[in-house]
Design a protein around this motif. Structure first.
Motif, PDB file in Angstrom:
ATOM      1  N   HIS A  63       0.853  -1.221  -0.073  1.00  0.00           N
ATOM      2  CA  HIS A  63       0.031   0.003   0.030  1.00  0.00           C
ATOM      3  C   HIS A  63       1.092   1.313  -0.003  1.00  0.00           C
ATOM      4  CE1 HIS A  63      -3.675  -2.027   0.096  1.00  0.00           C
ATOM      5  NE2 HIS A  63      -4.266  -1.433   1.237  1.00  0.00           N
ATOM      6  N   GLN A  64       1.777   1.350   0.840  1.00  0.00           N
ATOM      7  CA  GLN A  64       2.844   2.266   0.813  1.00  0.00           C
ATOM      8  C   GLN A  64       3.398   2.739  -0.668  1.00  0.00           C
ATOM      9  OE1 GLN A  64       5.567   1.065   3.771  1.00  0.00           O
ATOM     10  NE2 GLN A  64       4.439   2.195   5.560  1.00  0.00           N
ATOM     11  N   LEU A 120       0.949   4.595  -2.586  1.00  0.00           N
ATOM     12  CA  LEU A 120       0.864   5.917  -2.099  1.00  0.00           C
ATOM     13  C   LEU A 120       1.828   6.795  -3.015  1.00  0.00           C
ATOM     14  CD1 LEU A 120      -0.417   5.566   1.442  1.00  0.00           C
ATOM     15  CD2 LEU A 120      -1.945   6.447  -0.383  1.00  0.00           C
ATOM     16  N   GLU A 121       2.939   6.163  -2.928  1.00  0.00           N
ATOM     17  CA  GLU A 121       4.194   6.949  -3.735  1.00  0.00           C
ATOM     18  C   GLU A 121       3.900   7.042  -4.906  1.00  0.00           C
ATOM     19  OE1 GLU A 121       7.533   4.366  -2.844  1.00  0.00           O
ATOM     20  OE2 GLU A 121       7.539   4.751  -0.780  1.00  0.00           O
ATOM     21  N   ALA A 172       0.877   7.122  -6.106  1.00  0.00           N
ATOM     22  CA  ALA A 172      -0.126   8.288  -6.527  1.00  0.00           C
ATOM     23  C   ALA A 172       0.445   9.741  -6.185  1.00  0.00           C
ATOM     24  CB  ALA A 172      -1.264   7.914  -5.438  1.00  0.00           C
ATOM     25  N   LYS A 173       1.348  10.020  -5.519  1.00  0.00           N
ATOM     26  CA  LYS A 173       2.126  11.225  -5.170  1.00  0.00           C
ATOM     27  C   LYS A 173       2.605  11.822  -6.273  1.00  0.00           C
ATOM     28  CE  LYS A 173       2.644  10.787  -0.133  1.00  0.00           C
ATOM     29  NZ  LYS A 173       3.687  10.536   1.023  1.00  0.00           N
ATOM     30  N   ASP A 200       0.893  14.156  -8.747  1.00  0.00           N
ATOM     31  CA  ASP A 200       0.609  15.611  -8.563  1.00  0.00           C
ATOM     32  C   ASP A 200       1.862  16.227  -9.622  1.00  0.00           C
ATOM     33  OD1 ASP A 200       0.002  18.048  -7.521  1.00  0.00           O
ATOM     34  OD2 ASP A 200       1.365  17.893  -6.004  1.00  0.00           O
ATOM     35  N   VAL A 224      -6.123   8.024  -8.780  1.00  0.00           N
ATOM     36  CA  VAL A 224      -5.200   8.474  -7.566  1.00  0.00           C
ATOM     37  C   VAL A 224      -5.934   8.886  -6.413  1.00  0.00           C
ATOM     38  CG1 VAL A 224      -3.705  10.479  -7.168  1.00  0.00           C
ATOM     39  CG2 VAL A 224      -3.751   9.160  -9.302  1.00  0.00           C
ATOM     40  N   GLU A 234      -5.423   7.078  -2.630  1.00  0.00           N
ATOM     41  CA  GLU A 234      -5.025   7.667  -1.552  1.00  0.00           C
ATOM     42  C   GLU A 234      -6.066   7.852  -0.268  1.00  0.00           C
ATOM     43  OE1 GLU A 234      -1.938  11.267  -3.389  1.00  0.00           O
ATOM     44  OE2 GLU A 234      -4.371  11.635  -3.247  1.00  0.00           O
ATOM     45  N   GLN A 235      -7.195   7.876  -0.381  1.00  0.00           N
ATOM     46  CA  GLN A 235      -8.472   7.983   0.463  1.00  0.00           C
ATOM     47  C   GLN A 235      -8.475   6.414   1.076  1.00  0.00           C
ATOM     48  OE1 GLN A 235     -12.054   8.951  -1.392  1.00  0.00           O
ATOM     49  NE2 GLN A 235     -13.127   8.983   0.871  1.00  0.00           N
ATOM     50  N   GLN A 240      -6.178   3.697   0.970  1.00  0.00           N
ATOM     51  CA  GLN A 240      -4.935   2.975   1.306  1.00  0.00           C
ATOM     52  C   GLN A 240      -4.219   3.409   2.831  1.00  0.00           C
ATOM     53  OE1 GLN A 240      -2.482   1.099  -1.636  1.00  0.00           O
ATOM     54  NE2 GLN A 240      -4.230   1.038  -3.049  1.00  0.00           N
ATOM     55  N   ASP A 241      -4.458   4.745   2.992  1.00  0.00           N
ATOM     56  CA  ASP A 241      -3.608   5.262   4.005  1.00  0.00           C
ATOM     57  C   ASP A 241      -4.487   4.774   5.248  1.00  0.00           C
ATOM     58  OD1 ASP A 241      -1.594   6.699   5.347  1.00  0.00           O
ATOM     59  OD2 ASP A 241      -3.156   8.043   6.072  1.00  0.00           O
TER      60      ASP A 241
END
Length: 209
Positions: free
Chosen positions: A77-78, A81-82, A84-85, A88, A100, A104-105, A107-108
């Protein structure tokens, strides 16, 4: 009669005052034992807070499959998120941006939940060396994704995230099959449902890019 009329209000007033005083003493009497008894006050507050504190700790029995699922899904998951970042300032397609945001919504909070489970189980967050995770991107994959912009990014992101999600679904299905903890298996089901839907959406996006 005059005497009765004059004294009745006083009698009623006194009676009311006595009742109020009795109620006040009763209230104070109720408070003192609660404050003085550790078991009474503490257990009551603990019971009230139990559902919120127990939920993230995955109450109930667990096995090695549950532990491995959490330990491997956290870094998986981490990395999502990377990825997804990186969108931007690079992503162009509106539907890619929606994916994206969904990643983010979802998995964190799932990462935090699994970390709490492992802590509650007395297990480390990392599975240690020698455990491969399906769908993980290489360092070069991440560099390649960071190097592109616009539609090139959208296409690369979709391709990599499909592979990444497929790996997560594979691990989640293993948990559904071999895990014991009910909450962990429920989360595995949510991963399968959400990420299979995102895989289907990403494939549609690729078809039109």
């Amino acid at each position: 009669m005059r005497t009765f009329r004059k004294r009745a209000p006083r009698t009623l007033a006194l009676t009311g005052a006595a009742a109020a005083a009795a109620l006040l003493l009763a209230a104070c009497g109720d408070d003192e034992p609660m404050n003085g008894m550790d078991h009474g006050g503490t257990s009551a507050s603990s019971s009230a807070s139990a559902p919120s504190s127990a939920a993230p700790s995955a109450s109930g029995s667990f096995n090695d499959a549950d532990v491995m699922f959490a330990q491997m899904m956290i870094p998986h998951h981490q990395q999502a998120l990377e990825m997804a970042k990186l969108a931007d300032g690079r992503a162009e397609d509106a539907d890619i941006k929606k994916i994206v945001a969904a990643v983010e919504q979802a998995q964190d909070p799932e990462i935090q939940k699994m970390k709490a489970w492992l802590k509650g189980w007395g297990k480390p967050e990392s599975a240690g060396a020698g455990h491969s995770m399906a769908g993980m991107m290489s360092e070069q994959d991440m560099k390649d994704l960071a190097a592109v912009q616009g539609k090139d990014f959208d296409r690369k992101f979709a391709e990599l995230m499909i592979a990444h999600h497929e790996g997560a679904v594979e691990m989640a299905k293993e948990e559904q099959k071999n895990g014991r903890n009910a909450e962990a298996k429920t989360l595995a089901g949510e991963v399968v449902r959400a990420q299979e839907a995102e895989i289907a959406e990403l494939r549609k996006i690729l078809d039109r890019l």
